[in-house]
Scaffold this motif. Sequence first.
Motif, PDB file in Angstrom:
ATOM      1  N   TRP A  35      55.234 105.123 -32.680  1.00  0.00           N
ATOM      2  CA  TRP A  35      53.926 105.688 -33.004  1.00  0.00           C
ATOM      3  C   TRP A  35      53.062 104.539 -33.491  1.00  0.00           C
ATOM      4  O   TRP A  35      53.531 103.690 -34.266  1.00  0.00           O
ATOM      5  CB  TRP A  35      54.030 106.754 -34.097  1.00  0.00           C
ATOM      6  CG  TRP A  35      52.673 107.228 -34.541  1.00  0.00           C
ATOM      7  CD1 TRP A  35      51.836 108.057 -33.865  1.00  0.00           C
ATOM      8  CD2 TRP A  35      51.989 106.860 -35.746  1.00  0.00           C
ATOM      9  NE1 TRP A  35      50.667 108.239 -34.559  1.00  0.00           N
ATOM     10  CE2 TRP A  35      50.729 107.519 -35.726  1.00  0.00           C
ATOM     11  CE3 TRP A  35      52.308 106.048 -36.825  1.00  0.00           C
ATOM     12  CZ2 TRP A  35      49.802 107.377 -36.749  1.00  0.00           C
ATOM     13  CZ3 TRP A  35      51.387 105.903 -37.854  1.00  0.00           C
ATOM     14  CH2 TRP A  35      50.148 106.567 -37.818  1.00  0.00           C
ATOM     15  N   SER A  61      62.975 119.305 -31.813  1.00  0.00           N
ATOM     16  CA  SER A  61      61.782 119.170 -32.655  1.00  0.00           C
ATOM     17  C   SER A  61      61.231 120.501 -33.142  1.00  0.00           C
ATOM     18  O   SER A  61      60.377 120.532 -34.030  1.00  0.00           O
ATOM     19  CB  SER A  61      60.685 118.417 -31.895  1.00  0.00           C
ATOM     20  OG  SER A  61      60.306 119.116 -30.725  1.00  0.00           O
ATOM     21  N   ARG A 138      51.997 109.350 -42.162  1.00  0.00           N
ATOM     22  CA  ARG A 138      51.110 109.415 -41.006  1.00  0.00           C
ATOM     23  C   ARG A 138      51.901 109.638 -39.709  1.00  0.00           C
ATOM     24  O   ARG A 138      51.444 110.352 -38.804  1.00  0.00           O
ATOM     25  CB  ARG A 138      50.262 108.153 -40.922  1.00  0.00           C
ATOM     26  CG  ARG A 138      49.224 108.046 -42.033  1.00  0.00           C
ATOM     27  CD  ARG A 138      48.305 106.847 -41.847  1.00  0.00           C
ATOM     28  NE  ARG A 138      47.555 106.931 -40.583  1.00  0.00           N
ATOM     29  CZ  ARG A 138      46.722 105.987 -40.157  1.00  0.00           C
ATOM     30  NH1 ARG A 138      46.537 104.878 -40.878  1.00  0.00           N
ATOM     31  NH2 ARG A 138      46.081 106.131 -39.007  1.00  0.00           N
ATOM     32  N   LYS A 141      52.747 113.427 -39.828  1.00  0.00           N
ATOM     33  CA  LYS A 141      51.589 114.305 -39.652  1.00  0.00           C
ATOM     34  C   LYS A 141      50.840 114.030 -38.350  1.00  0.00           C
ATOM     35  O   LYS A 141      50.567 114.950 -37.575  1.00  0.00           O
ATOM     36  CB  LYS A 141      50.639 114.137 -40.842  1.00  0.00           C
ATOM     37  CG  LYS A 141      51.216 114.571 -42.170  1.00  0.00           C
ATOM     38  CD  LYS A 141      51.229 116.088 -42.320  1.00  0.00           C
ATOM     39  CE  LYS A 141      49.832 116.619 -42.622  1.00  0.00           C
ATOM     40  NZ  LYS A 141      49.837 118.055 -42.975  1.00  0.00           N
ATOM     41  N   GLU A 142      50.460 112.777 -38.122  1.00  0.00           N
ATOM     42  CA  GLU A 142      49.636 112.438 -36.968  1.00  0.00           C
ATOM     43  C   GLU A 142      50.460 112.235 -35.699  1.00  0.00           C
ATOM     44  O   GLU A 142      50.059 112.662 -34.607  1.00  0.00           O
ATOM     45  CB  GLU A 142      48.829 111.171 -37.257  1.00  0.00           C
ATOM     46  CG  GLU A 142      47.892 111.263 -38.452  1.00  0.00           C
ATOM     47  CD  GLU A 142      47.265 109.925 -38.807  1.00  0.00           C
ATOM     48  OE1 GLU A 142      47.032 109.112 -37.879  1.00  0.00           O
ATOM     49  OE2 GLU A 142      47.030 109.672 -40.006  1.00  0.00           O
ATOM     50  N   LEU A 144      53.848 113.142 -35.098  1.00  0.00           N
ATOM     51  CA  LEU A 144      54.764 114.213 -34.701  1.00  0.00           C
ATOM     52  C   LEU A 144      54.192 115.611 -34.928  1.00  0.00           C
ATOM     53  O   LEU A 144      54.784 116.602 -34.491  1.00  0.00           O
ATOM     54  CB  LEU A 144      56.094 114.063 -35.455  1.00  0.00           C
ATOM     55  CG  LEU A 144      56.871 112.774 -35.159  1.00  0.00           C
ATOM     56  CD1 LEU A 144      58.087 112.650 -36.072  1.00  0.00           C
ATOM     57  CD2 LEU A 144      57.295 112.730 -33.693  1.00  0.00           C
ATOM     58  N   GLY A 145      53.053 115.694 -35.613  1.00  0.00           N
ATOM     59  CA  GLY A 145      52.416 116.997 -35.828  1.00  0.00           C
ATOM     60  C   GLY A 145      53.216 117.931 -36.711  1.00  0.00           C
ATOM     61  O   GLY A 145      53.135 119.156 -36.577  1.00  0.00           O
ATOM     62  N   ILE A 146      53.993 117.365 -37.638  1.00  0.00           N
ATOM     63  CA  ILE A 146      54.823 118.172 -38.538  1.00  0.00           C
ATOM     64  C   ILE A 146      54.114 118.309 -39.877  1.00  0.00           C
ATOM     65  O   ILE A 146      53.684 117.321 -40.470  1.00  0.00           O
ATOM     66  CB  ILE A 146      56.210 117.519 -38.719  1.00  0.00           C
ATOM     67  CG1 ILE A 146      56.966 117.547 -37.391  1.00  0.00           C
ATOM     68  CG2 ILE A 146      57.008 118.227 -39.815  1.00  0.00           C
ATOM     69  CD1 ILE A 146      58.256 116.754 -37.399  1.00  0.00           C
ATOM     70  N   SER A 147      53.984 119.538 -40.355  1.00  0.00           N
ATOM     71  CA  SER A 147      53.249 119.789 -41.597  1.00  0.00           C
ATOM     72  C   SER A 147      54.158 119.965 -42.802  1.00  0.00           C
ATOM     73  O   SER A 147      53.684 119.927 -43.948  1.00  0.00           O
ATOM     74  CB  SER A 147      52.362 121.030 -41.446  1.00  0.00           C
ATOM     75  OG  SER A 147      53.152 122.175 -41.155  1.00  0.00           O
TER      76      SER A 147
END
Length: 357
Positions: A35, A61, A138, A141-142, A144-147
Amino acid sequence: MANRIVSGLTGIILLSLSPLTQAVSTVLSPKEADWVAPEFTFNSGEKLKDLRIHYYTLGDSSKPAVLLLHGTNQPIKALLAEGFGGELFGAGQALDTSKYFIIMPESIGSGKSSKPSDGLRMAFPHYDYNDMVTAQYRLIKEGLGISHLRLVMGYSMGGMQTWLWGEKYPGMMDALVPMASQPAELSGRNWMMRRMLIESIKGDPAWAEGNYRQQPPALKTASIMFSIATTGGTLAWQHKAPTRALADKLVDDRLATPLTADANDFIYIWGSSANYNAQPALNRITAPMLIINSADDERNPVETGTLSRELNKIKKAELWLIPASAETSGHGTMMSAKFYNEKLKSFLASTREHANN
């Protein structure tokens, strides 16, 4: 809430986590990816375009995510080895990869992530543990889009980063497991040995202010000395080398190991711990915490009482302390998970899983 200190007894595989660690057989084959942050601002104020964070994943995932953080100069293959991953990632084990999505990033300065030896050498921005944690956040969040994370768990440097994760992003995870670490700033032998490691390399004329043509010889000897002094366990070393001849053989074996490290990378990553201090913000941690340490940890000596004095500042914390023996390996003890795998499993079962995992 009252905190508990628990001791566990078991056999630990001796594993030296020096930069010259011998190859270990792995039992798992993770996926790899990069990433890239288009621009990254470090705590020093320095900026770097296209900061690369290399990472490894195991599992699906769509499953609850577990962030697993490595130690200083520790290759990811050590986390995949039979003594660690083989005890944690299998069917029915604590971090069963059919139930969890395991994320193992290489921190700034490590592995295939951005580091001085990529070309900038000593012009690379000076980073610290907070920078590493910010980059990991980052990525999660950015990239892998995991919250939300089911667990943040780390060893040594990764353990110290786990403390920081709990403070910087207290609502981000269900549970925290820092291992072989303390929240206090580095001091005593731990910092003095790190300073000497750095100074030994910088004092070698071959280092040439970081513009060397070949790796300075001090890199190998200093790193071996640091590893023997701060990893391995007093009883274990005596058990393995009860005579001078056997001790000489251990040293000779290490000296004969090919050097694969880079001096500037070494200076940066060991120096990155200089301003670490999670003590002041411990009251920000809200996730339940299982702290796993060993009584013979040379870098985090239990007899100082530093950690026990801080436990009451954490809302939900338990210390699992492994007694010293000829079977433990000091600071490296955590890399044999067979004695705490069941404890980790029961700890996770006792913590509430976030509804949005």
